[in-house]
Write a protein that holds these residues in place. Sequence first.
Motif, mmCIF file in Angstrom:
data_model
loop_
_atom_site.group_PDB
_atom_site.id
_atom_site.type_symbol
_atom_site.label_atom_id
_atom_site.label_comp_id
_atom_site.label_asym_id
_atom_site.label_seq_id
_atom_site.Cartn_x
_atom_site.Cartn_y
_atom_site.Cartn_z
ATOM 1 N N ARG A 50 4.431 -0.086 0.346
ATOM 2 C CA ARG A 50 5.758 -0.199 -0.239
ATOM 3 C C ARG A 50 6.012 -1.790 -0.334
ATOM 4 O O ARG A 50 6.427 -2.187 -1.328
ATOM 5 N N ASP A 51 5.377 -2.627 0.629
ATOM 6 C CA ASP A 51 5.301 -3.915 0.306
ATOM 7 C C ASP A 51 4.463 -4.326 -0.689
ATOM 8 O O ASP A 51 5.060 -5.292 -1.379
ATOM 9 N N ALA A 52 3.408 -3.774 -1.164
ATOM 10 C CA ALA A 52 2.750 -4.306 -2.074
ATOM 11 C C ALA A 52 3.361 -4.134 -3.581
ATOM 12 O O ALA A 52 3.119 -4.904 -4.181
ATOM 13 N N TRP A 53 4.047 -3.173 -3.603
ATOM 14 C CA TRP A 53 4.838 -2.849 -4.564
ATOM 15 C C TRP A 53 6.011 -3.993 -4.822
ATOM 16 O O TRP A 53 6.080 -4.390 -6.059
ATOM 17 N N ASP A 106 4.163 -6.976 -6.040
ATOM 18 C CA ASP A 106 3.908 -7.105 -7.616
ATOM 19 C C ASP A 106 5.057 -7.354 -8.252
ATOM 20 O O ASP A 106 4.856 -8.416 -9.196
ATOM 21 N N LYS A 107 6.166 -7.101 -7.961
ATOM 22 C CA LYS A 107 7.272 -7.115 -8.850
ATOM 23 C C LYS A 107 7.752 -8.759 -8.601
ATOM 24 O O LYS A 107 7.969 -9.330 -9.682
ATOM 25 N N ARG A 108 7.758 -9.212 -7.470
ATOM 26 C CA ARG A 108 8.248 -10.624 -7.233
ATOM 27 C C ARG A 108 7.017 -11.519 -7.921
ATOM 28 O O ARG A 108 7.364 -12.432 -8.170
ATOM 29 N N PHE A 109 5.856 -10.923 -7.762
ATOM 30 C CA PHE A 109 4.862 -12.038 -8.361
ATOM 31 C C PHE A 109 5.102 -12.188 -9.818
ATOM 32 O O PHE A 109 4.950 -13.475 -10.194
ATOM 33 N N ASP A 140 -3.579 -12.699 -0.382
ATOM 34 C CA ASP A 140 -4.859 -11.974 0.337
ATOM 35 C C ASP A 140 -4.648 -10.648 0.689
ATOM 36 O O ASP A 140 -4.852 -10.149 1.662
ATOM 37 N N GLN A 141 -4.180 -9.795 -0.269
ATOM 38 C CA GLN A 141 -4.003 -8.440 -0.172
ATOM 39 C C GLN A 141 -3.682 -8.006 -1.569
ATOM 40 O O GLN A 141 -2.872 -8.072 -2.221
ATOM 41 N N THR A 142 -4.751 -7.096 -1.797
ATOM 42 C CA THR A 142 -4.889 -6.624 -3.221
ATOM 43 C C THR A 142 -3.837 -5.575 -3.416
ATOM 44 O O THR A 142 -3.434 -4.902 -2.508
ATOM 45 N N SER A 143 -3.297 -5.460 -4.597
ATOM 46 C CA SER A 143 -2.102 -4.583 -4.907
ATOM 47 C C SER A 143 -2.215 -4.016 -6.452
ATOM 48 O O SER A 143 -3.233 -4.394 -7.004
ATOM 49 N N PRO A 144 -1.468 -2.905 -6.519
ATOM 50 C CA PRO A 144 -1.885 -2.144 -7.574
ATOM 51 C C PRO A 144 -2.020 -2.856 -8.830
ATOM 52 O O PRO A 144 -2.814 -2.863 -9.842
#
Lengths: 695, 695
Positions: B82-85, B88-91, B113-117
Amino acid sequence: MTTVSKYNRPTRFPDLPVRGPTGNELIQVERAKASFDVNSLSKFIYGEEYLAKQDKIVPILESEPVFDKSRRYFQGRDEKIRDAWKKDKRFLELAQKHNWDSKDQNIAHALYDQTSPYHLHYIMFVPTLEGQCNEEQRKLFLEPSKRDEIIGCYAQTELGHGSNIRGLETTATYIPETNEFEIHSPYLSSAKWWIGALGRTANYAIIMARLIIHGVEYGPHTFCAQIRSLEDHTPLPGLIIGDIGPKMGYNTVDNGFMMFDHFRIPHISMLAKYAQVKPGSGEYVKPVNSKLSYGGMVHVRASIVSETGRALARSSTVAVRYAAVRRQFYDVTTPRKWGDETIETSVIDYTMVQYRLLPVIANAYALMFTGKEMLRLYHLNIEAMKQGNFGILADLHATSSGLKSLTSFMAVEGIEECRRSCGGHGYSMFSGLGHFYNDYLPTMTVEGDNNMIYQQTSRYLLKTYRDVVAGTAQPSEHNLTLTYLAQYMQNPKAKCPAATATEFLNPEVILTAFGFRAAAGIAKVAEQIDNQGRSWNDALVDLHRISRAHCQYFIVRTFFVALQHATDEGLGMAERKVLQTVASLFALHLMEKDLSDFVLCNYLSPEQLDMIKQQVQELLKIIRPDAVALVDAFAIPDYMLNSALGRYDGNAYVALTKMAEQEPLNQTQVVDAYEACIKPMREYALKNRKDLSKL
Amino acid sequence: MTTVSKYNRPTRFPDLPVRGPTGNELIQVERAKASFDVNSLSKFIYGEEYLAKQDKIVPILESEPVFDKSRRYFQGRDEKIRDAWKKDKRFLELAQKHNWDSKDQNIAHALYDQTSPYHLHYIMFVPTLEGQCNEEQRKLFLEPSKRDEIIGCYAQTELGHGSNIRGLETTATYIPETNEFEIHSPYLSSAKWWIGALGRTANYAIIMARLIIHGVEYGPHTFCAQIRSLEDHTPLPGLIIGDIGPKMGYNTVDNGFMMFDHFRIPHISMLAKYAQVKPGSGEYVKPVNSKLSYGGMVHVRASIVSETGRALARSSTVAVRYAAVRRQFYDVTTPRKWGDETIETSVIDYTMVQYRLLPVIANAYALMFTGKEMLRLYHLNIEAMKQGNFGILADLHATSSGLKSLTSFMAVEGIEECRRSCGGHGYSMFSGLGHFYNDYLPTMTVEGDNNMIYQQTSRYLLKTYRDVVAGTAQPSEHNLTLTYLAQYMQNPKAKCPAATATEFLNPEVILTAFGFRAAAGIAKVAEQIDNQGRSWNDALVDLHRISRAHCQYFIVRTFFVALQHATDEGLGMAERKVLQTVASLFALHLMEKDLSDFVLCNYLSPEQLDMIKQQVQELLKIIRPDAVALVDAFAIPDYMLNSALGRYDGNAYVALTKMAEQEPLNQTQVVDAYEACIKPMREYALKNRKDLSKL
């Protein structure tokens, strides 16, 4: 309303078969190839009682909701440890209900395969009390702890000190006025750390602290004290206690920290079987130096070595079964036939896979025999010591340090090799191997860090060598070191006599080579340290090599000797034959991995190295048809493996889909992050395009 | 009310110092010892632009709540993804706000340092479309995907097939009547599996499927299609999509599965830059065979090799810094002084620790140079191919397979060695190394399983050997294989000329040895396969050895050659000197680990083996004072390391306590499991005692 149901529907796989032949069909073919009887071999390894108990306990655990493993791989740390406490509670009830004796309990615990706070109480707290209480303390601490009225932990390691116990910072100052000890943490680095079951569970603790009396220090001593209220479980005043946080594995245990702020405990708290402090005067009574305490360490290490065997048994069971049912590529030279059809080759038929996996099976068998032998020697030693004979102890105790180090490294490597050999699916938690690996890792550190503890073995080997050189060594049939050192010193320029690859199947040839290599290494380091002024620190890498060489000798010898007597102990001829091949593979593969050692001492020629490599390949071919049967003989139930890939029935892919259906993310079609993140990102992108097109 | 606050109070450490000297004091001493300028070396490795960008981006990420790492080690899988999503948005927003170019974005991604979708969208989906779309498809698929209007995944691997792409089961049958393709999963084992970002994120997919036209099969082809509704994100009818469940690491990515039930996609979906199917008639147009596509693979593999260097840099940074501040035992031979006080020795002063850690630093530098060299050759090759010169390509492409395999194995081993060298604390997630290791592991499998892919290198080596023997090899300055094969064939009985340990510092001597050993191995296997009827499968273990030998030669040579030119490229003399020592350590440690290979080919004598071992020990001593400076030069910010043990300031123990304070279990004094489990267990025990006493 349609939309809601479309969203909420869980994801399920269709009722389709895998592309045939199925895993089950393939693994049945493997089982039909076996050259020996699986059950006979299992019985020989474990004994009938053990297997019967296991058969009895598995269905009990499987029917208990608290012991259900289907949620295990989905749980975060929080959930995991909460389940561990539930399991501890239910375990007590089950043990009583089914009248489990300690063997039953150990088996149940092993099957559940996840350490929990109360388990540490039994393996760390209770045995320490057993060993170090006087009579009064037995009543006060030991008995209630055995009745589960209190739960304890063993608080030795500190934030800043692990291996070096003499460096511990926590102090225990004797206060004559009140006949108390004051336990204190002078620095942040003095915090007790890593203490299993301390974080949120234990209400009592064994505390290791430096004893100080009238300003004089007496080194680390052992205390036992209450640390949490028995009314509301809050830490007692003067204590700060917490959990040290998440670890790579072992997250069902609340490893904890504790700091003492002038924490007073009564005089009775200092465990007094050995050293004592006289009440009032504070006179210190020295412990009677007892070699007997070494015996306990040997027992613990023997258990670790046995467990390493079990660890490799378990991981090779998963990897070998999956390698038998996993097919990849058509082998052009020897096409795999299934009826009239040419099918892809099972990966176990690739020699590279055999080279990686079959030695793990061999290691598993070797270490099981080694564990057994250590226990046998342990008991033999106990008897001998009662007769005043300490001839076994020194060699056994010294060897046990290096063996603990060497074998737990072998286990870690082997588990990981098995996991990798499962290809991509090995990385899924559903393989069962990642979880197991992470939980196994601490074995490298506990009971003496593997990278330190071997020095105990090396020190003993050098001492023995010096005794032999000085002619002061006492001959003893149990002292293996003397045996191979003597043989070496008769002719330090000896060469391996093997002229063909086949001669390397002769246990004598192999064992002599291992003995020579160990002896030559010992002689060389001893020479450097004793006569060339090389310091101990400077020689550490070589000291590690000799410990390793000695322990490898021990394992190889144990395996061969065990097989010599095996038929007398009821092992059938077919089972013995396959084990003999396994033992040869074990020894030669070990040699192959350390070949340069055997060359450095001028014992093996380059031609002989080549023979050994060839012979390893030959042995892999011989063992290949028995591979699945050899892991079946480990008799590890599916319940314990908890692995989609390693199932007895071979249906790995079906099992993967069943487990994936349980994934929490799959319980709805659309995750809430869609509305929160994914949809806004698309809208943001569409808006950007619109904005751009307006320019 | 007092009771409540006593329960609810979070656990906090007292404000005490660690027992001095502090980690910070110790690490400053280390920094003062450096023989070279850390910043100069950093600039040489990364270039000023990279370092400036990194300095600019770190504070941005640190100030963004979504990029905060302090919760990372406490999160379960659910929270993580959930944090990864959210990230992604904030990125996307940050990239726009700060005008990040692709270099900035890559740096930001690496730091987080943490791959995301969405990251997988950019590294897998977009490049495939770039490579395989025709003009119409670029507009339809590529452009919206680059604008983030759609998010895609790359669906190749299946439940039952990974490495063997030809074995994929998913079919794509051309339907002339409607000018569509029908994608279908005939078996359960046909399910697409492991597909990153498919589980719950992607709305488009690249789909690899076997093309069937009029009943004739044309092998695997590439399709692009929408898979989820752009309105409500539900899977399109005919598709079953879900997440494959938890993995050892990489749990911020929704690796997914997908099954197709006669799923129809339009004709335009088949990516048509190479192969095509003519609409209506279904006539198949073969792809123009293009060697150009090899180039892309080299680029991907070069990135993997560079990353392995970075991975080792990172893990050695943690381990070396902690080894400098962690003190254990008093070294009797060389006592450590601090002012007048004798203190415990920093573990980095133990030769065993040096032997384990310093080669990891050396590996890190070696692989960074190798990665750079591969990229240089990649670009050189692109230019050469434009001129019709394919001389570089074959060797480079072949070498890149073996290098991917060898170097990612080196990285995995190195990371784990670093973690273990941290002792018990290495097992805590707060070390940062466990998490990193778990996330790194898939590198062994992706882009060609390490245990398969080396065969591409071996095949090329054998072919080159045959060409040399037949006299048909085209001389080329870029073909390293030819160089060392030619040298070997001039004198296959050559012996290493080194007469002293010091001579092994000569790059010529080392390189010749590596070349000879590779050539001799190749010649031997070629002989067995070509003239003695040994099958490819039978020789796999030896084929692995030659690939490994060849790639080691490549890395060693690259390192030495890079240093020859380094001063021209702005490296100072002091920095060059230390790197030269590091390069020697790298090469000789590599030899030491594979010594038996050098003996088997009769090139090195037992005496020379001993010299190499000695020289390794000497080099460790020389590098020791520069150890901390050498890892500082890797310039990895604390934000990226996220490690209590590896902090730049050396205050490891303080950091461990700060992180432990964040543990969720520590936010109250008593966990709810007390009332639910621990208290009832005690009551149960007390009741048992009472019952017993009544008997």
